[in-house]
Design a protein around this motif. Structure first.
Motif, short mmCIF file in Angstrom:
data_model
loop_
_atom_site.label_atom_id
_atom_site.label_comp_id
_atom_site.label_asym_id
_atom_site.label_seq_id
_atom_site.Cartn_x
_atom_site.Cartn_y
_atom_site.Cartn_z
N GLU A 2 16.16 11.19 -15.63
CA GLU A 2 16.22 9.97 -14.87
C GLU A 2 16.66 10.33 -13.35
N LYS A 3 17.59 10.96 -13.19
CA LYS A 3 18.01 11.36 -11.72
C LYS A 3 17.03 11.93 -10.97
N SER A 4 15.99 13.02 -11.54
CA SER A 4 15.36 13.42 -10.76
C SER A 4 14.11 12.49 -10.50
N LEU A 5 13.97 11.54 -11.12
CA LEU A 5 12.77 10.53 -10.97
C LEU A 5 13.16 9.77 -9.58
N GLU A 6 14.39 9.75 -9.55
CA GLU A 6 14.79 8.58 -8.21
C GLU A 6 13.96 8.69 -7.25
N THR A 7 13.54 9.71 -6.66
CA THR A 7 12.87 9.93 -5.36
C THR A 7 11.56 9.52 -5.47
N TYR A 8 11.03 8.95 -6.68
CA TYR A 8 9.58 8.64 -6.75
C TYR A 8 9.18 7.06 -6.83
N ILE A 9 10.53 6.39 -6.93
CA ILE A 9 10.51 5.03 -7.55
C ILE A 9 9.60 4.12 -6.24
N ASP A 10 9.93 4.32 -5.04
CA ASP A 10 9.29 3.46 -4.14
C ASP A 10 7.80 3.82 -3.84
N SER A 11 7.47 4.82 -4.18
CA SER A 11 5.99 5.53 -3.55
C SER A 11 4.99 5.42 -4.88
N THR A 12 5.51 4.99 -5.98
CA THR A 12 4.55 5.19 -7.15
C THR A 12 3.98 3.89 -7.71
N THR A 13 2.82 3.89 -7.89
CA THR A 13 2.08 2.86 -8.08
C THR A 13 1.79 2.93 -9.85
N ALA A 14 1.71 4.20 -10.55
CA ALA A 14 1.75 3.93 -11.85
C ALA A 14 2.12 5.31 -12.47
N LEU A 15 2.64 5.17 -13.73
CA LEU A 15 3.01 6.61 -14.52
C LEU A 15 1.98 6.46 -15.67
N ILE A 16 1.13 7.84 -15.81
CA ILE A 16 0.16 7.87 -16.86
C ILE A 16 0.71 8.82 -17.84
N VAL A 17 0.49 8.54 -19.02
CA VAL A 17 0.82 9.39 -20.23
C VAL A 17 -0.13 9.24 -21.28
N GLU A 18 -0.30 10.45 -21.99
CA GLU A 18 -0.82 10.52 -23.43
C GLU A 18 0.49 10.14 -24.30
N PRO A 19 0.13 9.20 -24.96
CA PRO A 19 1.50 8.59 -25.63
C PRO A 19 1.85 9.52 -26.88
N ILE A 20 2.98 9.87 -27.05
CA ILE A 20 3.34 10.74 -28.29
C ILE A 20 2.81 11.97 -28.54
N VAL A 21 1.38 12.28 -28.43
CA VAL A 21 0.84 13.49 -28.24
C VAL A 21 0.09 13.88 -27.10
N GLN A 22 0.12 15.16 -26.71
CA GLN A 22 -0.65 15.50 -25.46
C GLN A 22 -1.47 16.64 -26.22
N GLY A 23 -2.63 16.17 -26.01
CA GLY A 23 -3.93 16.86 -26.86
C GLY A 23 -4.15 18.11 -26.26
N VAL B 15 0.89 -1.30 0.10
CA VAL B 15 0.11 0.09 -0.07
C VAL B 15 0.78 1.33 0.06
N LYS B 16 2.05 0.97 0.10
CA LYS B 16 3.03 2.61 0.16
C LYS B 16 3.31 2.81 -1.25
N ARG B 17 2.79 2.14 -2.29
CA ARG B 17 2.63 2.52 -3.65
C ARG B 17 1.45 3.27 -3.91
N ASN B 18 1.23 4.28 -3.64
CA ASN B 18 0.00 5.09 -3.79
C ASN B 18 0.02 6.26 -4.51
N ARG B 19 1.04 6.74 -5.06
CA ARG B 19 1.04 7.74 -5.67
C ARG B 19 1.24 7.68 -7.47
N PHE B 20 1.01 8.75 -8.11
CA PHE B 20 0.95 8.42 -9.64
C PHE B 20 1.84 9.61 -10.10
N ILE B 21 2.53 8.99 -11.35
CA ILE B 21 3.45 10.19 -12.04
C ILE B 21 2.54 10.62 -13.26
N THR B 22 2.85 11.98 -13.59
CA THR B 22 2.10 12.39 -14.85
C THR B 22 3.01 13.17 -15.51
#
Ligand SMILES: Cc1ncc(COP(=O)(O)O)c(C=O)c1O
Length: 437
Positions: free
Chosen positions: A202-223, A135-142
């Motif tokens: 990649e370096k700046s992402l390190e702090t998110y590793i243990d608490s993130t459940t999912a990374l969400i993206v609009e692949p290739i185009v941000q509408g 349950v510690k993995r409860n954050r999202f990256i966007t």
């Protein structure tokens, strides 16, 4: 023009989506009589070329005869039956079809709007952690400037202040990735290689590793964030990074999916396999509020067990798997594949046309495009407030439905638009820019 009775009645009662209602005092709702192919016909006989596929969904244009037949044939049988504990021929076929879009994503969960599909993917990711006792993995990256819909969860993982700010007190806060390597086209060197930017990121992402459940993206185009196109190498690296750190990847293909970017799915540009893919809009060519979440056996199996284990995913929407949506989605996929519309090269000519407008008017910069999407930013001295809105109004007069995103104008027409219609789009857009800016 004096207000008509119908406009009066409508303005008395309808609270329009994505609108400041006071604007309607001056610019009345357009009265629609019919719509066919790439055109919308107004009550006064005027025709509008639908340059934005009616909010990015009408990928086969309006009133496609085969889609009409598919829906009528289904209505003759039944229009909607609860999906829980039922099946029928067409939903079996559609689910099998959807399961072939991306290797390994063979499970399909149905919903209504795109935002619902996003909520489902987010919940499935979180819930699978809960089942695992993680349950510690409860954050999202966007991604910065991303857009994933208007419901509370979807809005939380979006990054457009205009839509989000009033609700910030109750929204949860995702980690936001900046430094996105944007490109103008697939010929941009960054498209294939963004290693320099990636190393810093990649370096700046390190702090998110243990608490993130999912990374969400609009692949290739941000509408909604401004039709911004980013490097396929970046998407590929993000996906690998997420996999390496046991973070789920949610691909929001609600706008990009089903042929919009020159491939059936935008993820295919980066040759990645996400954990979730959300589809809506073009899935039914905009005929029905109908969405789907595709996921892996791996995720599905986490929820599988005796009822008493409490693992079931008990999410439900009344119209999940609505039969009319199923019929029209299946036929949409058939048509796109038969006519190979997902690989039709309208990008080349649309990009060339947008560059021509830029050169002839001097009013545009940052022209960009991929597949069935081309965009450019207006050069503005900031003295004209709401230039995009003025352009929208002038475009209606000229006979096109063009709805700039802030100061970004874009074409995202039906994938089966004709060459003559593309030419008309160019000429009318040029005329509008010369008159307005
Ligand atoms: C990328 C993306 N995700 C989600 C949504 C939300 O879909 P819906 O409007 O069907 O809820 C949209 C709508 O524009 C979108 O573009």
């Amino acid at each position: 023009m004096p207000i008509t009775k119908l406009q009066e009645k409508s303005l008395k009662h309808i609270w329009y989506p994505c609108s400041q209602m006071k604007d309607y005092e001056e610019f009345r709702p357009l009265v629609i009589k019919a719509a066919k192919g790439s055109y919308i016909e107004l009550a006064d006989g005027k025709k509008l070329l639908d340059a934005i596929s009616s909010w990015w969904c009408k990928s086969l244009g309006h009133n496609h005869p085969r889609l009409k037949k598919a829906i009528i044939d289904q209505i003759e049988k039944f229009e909607h039956v609860i999906l829980a504990n039922t099946t029928h021929e067409l939903i079996g076929n559609l689910s099998q079809e959807l399961a072939t879009l991306m290797p390994k994503l063979s499970k399909v969960f149905y919903a209504g709007d795109g935002s619902c599909a996003i909520e489902i993917a987010m919940k499935m990711s979180l819930h699978s952690r809960y089942i695992n006792g993680d349950v510690k993995r409860n954050r999202f990256i966007t991604l910065k400037d991303s857009y994933h819909g208007e419901t509370i969860g979807a809005l939380s993982v979006s990054d457009i202040g205009l839509y989000k700010n009033p609700y910030n007190t109750i929204l949860f806060q995702p980690y936001i990735i900046d430094l996105i390597p944007y490109v103008h086209s697939i010929y941009d060197p960054l498209w294939n290689d963004c290693s320099e930017k990636w190393n810093t990121l990649e370096k700046s992402l390190e702090t998110y590793i243990d608490s993130t459940t999912a990374l969400i993206v609009e692949p290739i185009v941000q509408g909604a964030g401004g039709m911004k196109i980013y490097s396929k190498d970046f998407l590929n690296r993000l996906a690998k990074w997420a996999k390496k750190h046991n973070i789920h990847l949610i691909a929001d293909e609600i706008m990009t999916g089903i042929g919009r970017t020159g491939k059936m799915l935008a993820c295919q540009h980066a040759e990645i396999i996400p954990d979730f893919i959300c589809l809506a809009k073009g899935l039914t060519s905009g005929w029905m509020p109908f969405s789907a979440v595709l996921t892996t056996d791996d995720i599905y199996n986490k929820f599988y067990g005796d009822f008493s284990s409490g693992k079931a995913f008990l999410h439900s929407h009344t119209y999940s798997g609505n039969a009319l949506g199923v019929a029209v989605a299946l036929e949409t996929l058939n048509i796109i594949k038969e006519e190979r519309l997902h690989t039709r090269d309208i990008n080349h000519i649309m990009l060339k046309n947008m560059y021509e407008i830029k050169d002839k008017t001097g009013r545009l910069k940052n022209v960009r495009g991929i597949g069935g999407i081309v965009a450019a930013d207006l050069i503005t001295n900031n003295k004209t407030p709401r230039l995009g809105y003025l352009i929208y109004q002038a475009a209606i007069k000229a006979g096109i439905l063009l709805r700039p995103l802030g100061n970004t104008i874009y074409w995202l027409p039906p994938l089966n638009i004709t060459d003559d219609e593309i030419e008309e789009l160019k000429n009318k857009t040029m005329q509008v820019l010369l008159e307005t800016t």
